[in-house]
Design an enzyme around this catalytic site. Structure first.
Site, PDB file in Angstrom:
ATOM      1  CB  SER A   1      40.465  21.071  39.195  1.00 34.92           C
ATOM      2  OG  SER A   1      41.119  21.498  40.370  1.00 34.92           O
TER       3      SER A   1
ATOM      4  CE  LYS B   1      42.836  31.658  44.537  1.00 32.49           C
ATOM      5  NZ  LYS B   1      41.638  32.071  43.814  1.00 32.49           N
ATOM      6  CG  ASP B   2      38.817  28.269  46.236  1.00 28.28           C
ATOM      7  OD1 ASP B   2      38.763  29.421  45.742  1.00 28.28           O
ATOM      8  OD2 ASP B   2      39.285  27.292  45.630  1.00 28.28           O
TER       9      ASP B   2
ATOM     10  CB  THR C   1      41.789  38.828  35.174  1.00 31.78           C
ATOM     11  OG1 THR C   1      41.442  38.389  36.510  1.00 31.78           O
ATOM     12  CG2 THR C   1      41.458  40.310  35.068  1.00 31.78           C
TER      13      THR C   1
ATOM     14  NE  ARG D   1      42.519  39.291  44.428  1.00 26.08           N
ATOM     15  CZ  ARG D   1      43.653  39.061  43.774  1.00 26.08           C
ATOM     16  NH1 ARG D   1      44.642  39.958  43.826  1.00 26.08           N
ATOM     17  NH2 ARG D   1      43.838  37.953  43.091  1.00 26.08           N
ATOM     18  NE  ARG D   2      44.426  37.392  40.074  1.00 27.30           N
ATOM     19  CZ  ARG D   2      44.237  36.087  39.981  1.00 27.30           C
ATOM     20  NH1 ARG D   2      43.402  35.603  39.079  1.00 27.30           N
ATOM     21  NH2 ARG D   2      44.875  35.263  40.785  1.00 27.30           N
TER      22      ARG D   2
ATOM     23  NE  ARG E   1      33.061  32.319  31.595  1.00 22.97           N
ATOM     24  CZ  ARG E   1      32.816  33.117  30.567  1.00 22.97           C
ATOM     25  NH1 ARG E   1      33.500  32.965  29.452  1.00 22.97           N
ATOM     26  NH2 ARG E   1      31.922  34.054  30.653  1.00 22.97           N
TER      27      ARG E   1
ATOM     28  NE  ARG F   1      42.532  30.502  34.039  1.00 21.64           N
ATOM     29  CZ  ARG F   1      42.575  30.953  35.289  1.00 21.64           C
ATOM     30  NH1 ARG F   1      42.454  32.241  35.538  1.00 21.64           N
ATOM     31  NH2 ARG F   1      42.755  30.121  36.288  1.00 21.64           N
TER      32      ARG F   1
ATOM     33  CB  CYS G   1      36.307  36.748  47.568  1.00 23.72           C
ATOM     34  SG  CYS G   1      37.359  36.330  48.949  1.00 23.72           S
TER      35      CYS G   1
END
Length: 325
Positions: free
Chosen positions: A12, A82-83, A127, A131-132, A149, A155, A244
């Site tokens: 990406s 975080k991934d 979002t 969490r958000r 997405r 976005r 997560c």
């Protein structure tokens, strides 16, 4: 002649950009080393329209890359921390964590000086992060949270087109891609408004344990404050359940020799939220203590409630967003 070091990452835009930035740091310290960038398509990238929970959680972005590392097809794997699952294969090790970018979330709007507090009543906010979503709704239960997405540019384009009144992204992704647009405005949320994801803003450089040559290179680039902070955050997440896939956030800082870690867990709409702070000289102990405290206060019940919500609302449960934060 020194061997070429092969660096693997997702393909990406954000992943390759941050990988090139990490490679530049290696090259600056070791100008005589030749590095090669290798792009790897992960399960998370192939199944971009499915939810994280349906294909194995955050690890969907990293398993193929780790496999290539274990098979000696690459020498370094670079991940958004975080991934990266809190338990990694025994053959591998995180060689270093580079200095963290902003860990915070960022509210992006089409109106200047708009904040979470002064968004219009019933505003549509994009979002796909539980969490958000939970933290936004705790402050502004009137907001309409809609799934979002695509990569960062996609976005923001949808925001500009008027599909949303605001969207939420990780500030680190905006920093790394140097996103700047005249028709949108950025407002970084504080920890009090929205605790970030575990490890948000940090990069992990992973290698084989047996590859001491590469490990020595990576360890020389380690940022100790970042490493200590994310160790506490990951210990907290590991104590909860290691994923997560429910509304969980955490952020740690090093203060006067202690590691101070704050964490929260919530139901899906923020009407019930447990939020606590723990500190210890040992980052692992600080994270564990925090996780155990939240469990004592009812975290397991909130997790079960979220699991039910996830089954019934697949579009609002961490839908994969390749190339994005």
């Amino acid at each position: 002649m020194k061997r070429k070091i092969r660096v693997g990452t997702r393909g990406s835009q954000l992943a390759t950009t941050q990988t090139k930035q990490a490679m530049a740091e290696i090259q600056a310290k070791y100008p005589d080393r030749e590095l090669e960038l290798i792009e790897i398509v992960t399960k998370g990238d192939r199944l971009r329209d499915q939810s994280l929970t349906s294909i194995g959680g955050q690890g969907a972005f990293v398993k193929e890359i780790e496999y290539q590392l274990m098979e000696n097809e690459i020498d370094i794997a670079i991940h958004s921390l975080k991934d990266l699952p809190t338990v990694i294969p025994e053959e591998l090790v995180i060689g270093c964590t580079l200095k963290r970018k902003s860990p915070h979330d960022c509210l992006i709007t089409r109106v200047k000086d708009q904040t979470l507090e002064n968004l219009p009543k019933g505003a549509k906010v994009g979002t796909s992060s539980l969490r958000r979503q939970a933290q936004l709704l705790k402050i502004r239960p009137d907001l309409e949270i809609l799934p979002l997405r695509g990569n960062i540019d996609t976005r923001i384009k949808r925001l500009v087109e008027g599909r949303y009144d605001a969207i939420l992204l990780a500030h680190a992704g905006i920093q790394r891609l140097e996103v700047a647009q005249d028709d949108v405005f950025f407002h970084v949320l504080s920890d009090k408004e929205c605790l970030p994801a575990i490890g948000q803003g940090a990069l992990a450089l992973e290698c084989r344990k047996e590859d001491t040559e590469v490990f020595d290179i990576l360890s020389s680039l380690d940022d100790s404050d970042t490493r200590i902070a994310v160790e506490a955050e990951r210990a907290f997440l590991r104590t909860m359940d290691g994923s997560c896939t429910f509304p969980i956030g955490g952020f740690a800082k090093v203060e006067e020799g202690n590691v101070v870690v704050e964490g929260m867990i919530s139901n899906y709409n923020g009407t019930e939220m447990i939020r606590e702070i723990c500190q210890d000289q040992d980052p692992i102990q600080a994270g564990k203590q925090l996780g155990e405290l939240l469990k004592e206060k009812g975290a397991d019940r909130l997790i079960k409630e979220c699991q039910t919500y996830v089954k019934n609302n697949p579009l609002h449960t961490g839908t994969l967003m390749p190339g994005s934060y």
